[in-house]
Scaffold this motif. Structure first.
Motif, PDB file in Angstrom:
ATOM      1  N   ALA A  51       0.861  -1.188   0.000  1.00  0.00           N
ATOM      2  CA  ALA A  51       0.000   0.000   0.000  1.00  0.00           C
ATOM      3  C   ALA A  51       0.888   1.226   0.000  1.00  0.00           C
ATOM      4  CB  ALA A  51      -0.925   0.009   1.215  1.00  0.00           C
ATOM      5  N   LEU A  52       0.455   2.259  -0.667  1.00  0.00           N
ATOM      6  CA  LEU A  52       1.231   3.492  -0.773  1.00  0.00           C
ATOM      7  C   LEU A  52       0.518   4.604  -0.010  1.00  0.00           C
ATOM      8  CD1 LEU A  52       2.033   3.292  -4.582  1.00  0.00           C
ATOM      9  CD2 LEU A  52       3.548   2.728  -2.685  1.00  0.00           C
ATOM     10  N   ALA A  53       1.272   5.335   0.798  1.00  0.00           N
ATOM     11  CA  ALA A  53       0.696   6.441   1.569  1.00  0.00           C
ATOM     12  C   ALA A  53       0.364   7.590   0.638  1.00  0.00           C
ATOM     13  CB  ALA A  53       1.664   6.892   2.644  1.00  0.00           C
ATOM     14  N   GLY A  54      -0.869   8.008   0.650  1.00  0.00           N
ATOM     15  CA  GLY A  54      -1.292   9.108  -0.202  1.00  0.00           C
ATOM     16  C   GLY A  54      -0.539  10.397   0.070  1.00  0.00           C
ATOM     17  N   SER A  55      -0.076  10.574   1.306  1.00  0.00           N
ATOM     18  CA  SER A  55       0.644  11.797   1.652  1.00  0.00           C
ATOM     19  C   SER A  55       1.971  11.914   0.901  1.00  0.00           C
ATOM     20  CB  SER A  55       0.891  11.846   3.159  1.00  0.00           C
ATOM     21  OG  SER A  55       1.648  10.719   3.571  1.00  0.00           O
ATOM     22  N   ALA A  56       2.434  10.840   0.294  1.00  0.00           N
ATOM     23  CA  ALA A  56       3.693  10.863  -0.454  1.00  0.00           C
ATOM     24  C   ALA A  56       3.506  11.380  -1.877  1.00  0.00           C
ATOM     25  CB  ALA A  56       4.302   9.462  -0.493  1.00  0.00           C
ATOM     26  N   PHE A  57       2.271  11.616  -2.302  1.00  0.00           N
ATOM     27  CA  PHE A  57       1.994  11.987  -3.683  1.00  0.00           C
ATOM     28  C   PHE A  57       1.224  13.285  -3.772  1.00  0.00           C
ATOM     29  CE2 PHE A  57       2.450   7.410  -3.595  1.00  0.00           C
ATOM     30  CZ  PHE A  57       3.366   7.215  -4.617  1.00  0.00           C
ATOM     31  N   SER A  58       1.375  13.929  -4.927  1.00  0.00           N
ATOM     32  CA  SER A  58       0.613  15.129  -5.249  1.00  0.00           C
ATOM     33  C   SER A  58      -0.113  14.913  -6.569  1.00  0.00           C
ATOM     34  CB  SER A  58       1.549  16.330  -5.396  1.00  0.00           C
ATOM     35  OG  SER A  58       2.190  16.630  -4.181  1.00  0.00           O
ATOM     36  N   CYS A  59      -1.114  15.713  -6.808  1.00  0.00           N
ATOM     37  CA  CYS A  59      -1.832  15.644  -8.076  1.00  0.00           C
ATOM     38  C   CYS A  59      -0.852  15.858  -9.222  1.00  0.00           C
ATOM     39  CB  CYS A  59      -2.918  16.698  -8.128  1.00  0.00           C
ATOM     40  SG  CYS A  59      -4.111  16.537  -6.782  1.00  0.00           S
ATOM     41  N   GLY A  60      -0.963  15.062 -10.262  1.00  0.00           N
ATOM     42  CA  GLY A  60      -0.081  15.164 -11.399  1.00  0.00           C
ATOM     43  C   GLY A  60       1.172  14.319 -11.301  1.00  0.00           C
ATOM     44  N   ASP A  61       1.390  13.649 -10.164  1.00  0.00           N
ATOM     45  CA  ASP A  61       2.557  12.776 -10.010  1.00  0.00           C
ATOM     46  C   ASP A  61       2.387  11.502 -10.821  1.00  0.00           C
ATOM     47  OD1 ASP A  61       3.928  14.425  -8.279  1.00  0.00           O
ATOM     48  OD2 ASP A  61       3.481  13.256  -6.469  1.00  0.00           O
ATOM     49  N   VAL A  62       3.509  10.885 -11.133  1.00  0.00           N
ATOM     50  CA  VAL A  62       3.530   9.544 -11.712  1.00  0.00           C
ATOM     51  C   VAL A  62       3.710   8.570 -10.552  1.00  0.00           C
ATOM     52  CG1 VAL A  62       4.852   7.947 -13.149  1.00  0.00           C
ATOM     53  CG2 VAL A  62       4.435  10.280 -13.942  1.00  0.00           C
ATOM     54  N   VAL A  63       2.814   7.607 -10.448  1.00  0.00           N
ATOM     55  CA  VAL A  63       2.890   6.568  -9.425  1.00  0.00           C
ATOM     56  C   VAL A  63       3.399   5.302 -10.116  1.00  0.00           C
ATOM     57  CG1 VAL A  63       1.606   5.218  -7.724  1.00  0.00           C
ATOM     58  CG2 VAL A  63       0.943   7.591  -8.183  1.00  0.00           C
ATOM     59  N   SER A  64       4.489   4.745  -9.601  1.00  0.00           N
ATOM     60  CA  SER A  64       5.075   3.562 -10.227  1.00  0.00           C
ATOM     61  C   SER A  64       4.657   2.292  -9.498  1.00  0.00           C
ATOM     62  CB  SER A  64       6.598   3.656 -10.247  1.00  0.00           C
ATOM     63  OG  SER A  64       7.014   4.666 -11.135  1.00  0.00           O
ATOM     64  N   PHE A  65       4.302   1.289 -10.265  1.00  0.00           N
ATOM     65  CA  PHE A  65       3.978  -0.043  -9.768  1.00  0.00           C
ATOM     66  C   PHE A  65       4.982  -1.013 -10.360  1.00  0.00           C
ATOM     67  CE2 PHE A  65       0.036   2.290  -9.684  1.00  0.00           C
ATOM     68  CZ  PHE A  65      -0.496   1.953  -8.450  1.00  0.00           C
ATOM     69  N   LEU A  66       5.377  -2.005  -9.578  1.00  0.00           N
ATOM     70  CA  LEU A  66       6.316  -3.023 -10.031  1.00  0.00           C
ATOM     71  C   LEU A  66       5.610  -4.367 -10.026  1.00  0.00           C
ATOM     72  CD1 LEU A  66       9.387  -1.857  -7.945  1.00  0.00           C
ATOM     73  CD2 LEU A  66       8.869  -1.320 -10.333  1.00  0.00           C
ATOM     74  N   GLN A  67       5.689  -5.058 -11.146  1.00  0.00           N
ATOM     75  CA  GLN A  67       5.070  -6.370 -11.272  1.00  0.00           C
ATOM     76  C   GLN A  67       6.174  -7.404 -11.443  1.00  0.00           C
ATOM     77  OE1 GLN A  67       2.070  -6.894 -14.347  1.00  0.00           O
ATOM     78  NE2 GLN A  67       2.821  -8.965 -14.690  1.00  0.00           N
ATOM     79  N   GLY A  68       6.303  -8.295 -10.468  1.00  0.00           N
ATOM     80  CA  GLY A  68       7.248  -9.394 -10.573  1.00  0.00           C
ATOM     81  C   GLY A  68       6.531 -10.588 -11.180  1.00  0.00           C
ATOM     82  N   THR A  69       7.113 -11.165 -12.223  1.00  0.00           N
ATOM     83  CA  THR A  69       6.493 -12.290 -12.922  1.00  0.00           C
ATOM     84  C   THR A  69       7.501 -13.426 -13.033  1.00  0.00           C
ATOM     85  OG1 THR A  69       5.072 -10.817 -14.171  1.00  0.00           O
ATOM     86  CG2 THR A  69       5.382 -13.026 -15.063  1.00  0.00           C
ATOM     87  N   SER A  70       7.115 -14.587 -12.528  1.00  0.00           N
ATOM     88  CA  SER A  70       7.972 -15.763 -12.559  1.00  0.00           C
ATOM     89  C   SER A  70       7.276 -16.868 -13.339  1.00  0.00           C
ATOM     90  CB  SER A  70       8.224 -16.225 -11.119  1.00  0.00           C
ATOM     91  OG  SER A  70       9.017 -17.385 -11.107  1.00  0.00           O
ATOM     92  N   VAL A  71       8.021 -17.491 -14.254  1.00  0.00           N
ATOM     93  CA  VAL A  71       7.492 -18.621 -15.023  1.00  0.00           C
ATOM     94  C   VAL A  71       8.153 -19.889 -14.482  1.00  0.00           C
ATOM     95  CG1 VAL A  71       7.203 -19.631 -17.311  1.00  0.00           C
ATOM     96  CG2 VAL A  71       7.224 -17.144 -17.041  1.00  0.00           C
ATOM     97  N   ASN A  72       7.343 -20.838 -14.073  1.00  0.00           N
ATOM     98  CA  ASN A  72       7.821 -22.081 -13.496  1.00  0.00           C
ATOM     99  C   ASN A  72       8.839 -22.745 -14.425  1.00  0.00           C
ATOM    100  OD1 ASN A  72       8.140 -24.699 -12.492  1.00  0.00           O
ATOM    101  ND2 ASN A  72       6.031 -24.769 -11.758  1.00  0.00           N
ATOM    102  N   SER A  73      10.008 -23.083 -13.889  1.00  0.00           N
ATOM    103  CA  SER A  73      11.055 -23.687 -14.723  1.00  0.00           C
ATOM    104  C   SER A  73      10.731 -25.127 -15.109  1.00  0.00           C
ATOM    105  CB  SER A  73      12.405 -23.628 -14.014  1.00  0.00           C
ATOM    106  OG  SER A  73      12.331 -24.326 -12.793  1.00  0.00           O
ATOM    107  N   SER A  74       9.781 -25.749 -14.422  1.00  0.00           N
ATOM    108  CA  SER A  74       9.396 -27.122 -14.772  1.00  0.00           C
ATOM    109  C   SER A  74       8.142 -27.148 -15.643  1.00  0.00           C
ATOM    110  CB  SER A  74       9.184 -27.944 -13.503  1.00  0.00           C
ATOM    111  OG  SER A  74       8.133 -27.390 -12.739  1.00  0.00           O
TER     112      SER A  74
END
Length: 181
Positions: A51-74
């Protein structure tokens, strides 16, 4: 009118769906806003937050999300393939309307995590296939939808994608609440 002086609510992460991939595990985190410039986005996987604290952002900011994706090696198949991901970002806060994710600015492989990312031949950069607003920005139930394809993904790959999403505010309203999926 300057938009950067309004209180932003707590930001809850978006929902994610992987189309037809039972051997893929994926997780979405908000990038720690202290690790990047909010006009361009960024962040690292290790400091990702649920969760991201809203107090860390202002209108017009870019909010970054990171998606980790793992494909089963088997996995039953060793062939490279294309994975399709669908995302939903809230276009309105939960308590008082007026804050929402308005646009996906860019999608890329997160190059700030080279030690974590594992793949033989690198997959293609993610391709933003489509975006659409379901409902309306600043209206209850509104959602920003995206479809992203990544080609050349193989068993054993672990990839971190970054989504930079623009946060907009309706300046005539006081903002309270959270942005939920």
């Amino acid at each position: 009118m300057e938009l950067r002086h309004y209180l932003i609510p707590t930001i809850v992460l978006a929902a994610i769906h992987v189309a037809r991939a039972d051997d893929v595990v994926t997780s979405l985190r908000g990038a720690d806003p202290t690790t990047y410039a909010k006009d361009v986005g960024g962040g690292v996987w290790a400091s990702g937050q649920t969760a991201l604290a809203g107090s860390a952002f202002s209108c017009g900011d870019v909010v970054s999300f990171l998606q980790g994706t793992s494909v089963n090696s088997s996995s039953n198949s060793t062939a490279a393939r294309t994975l399709r991901f669908e995302h939903r970002f809230s276009a309105d806060s939960s308590v008082t309307s007026g804050v929402g994710y308005a646009n996906i600015e860019r999608v890329s492989i997160n190059v700030k995590d080279p030690d974590l990312v594992r793949f033989g031949n690198p997959p293609s950069n993610p391709v933003l296939v489509s975006t659409s607003m379901q409902g309306n920005l600043f209206k209850p139930g509104g959602q920003l939808h995206s479809v992203v394809d990544v080609q050349n993904v193989k068993p054993g790959d672990f990839i971190i994608f970054r989504f930079d999403v623009l946060l907009r505010c309706q300046v005539s309203r006081a903002q309270l609440g959270s942005l939920a999926e």
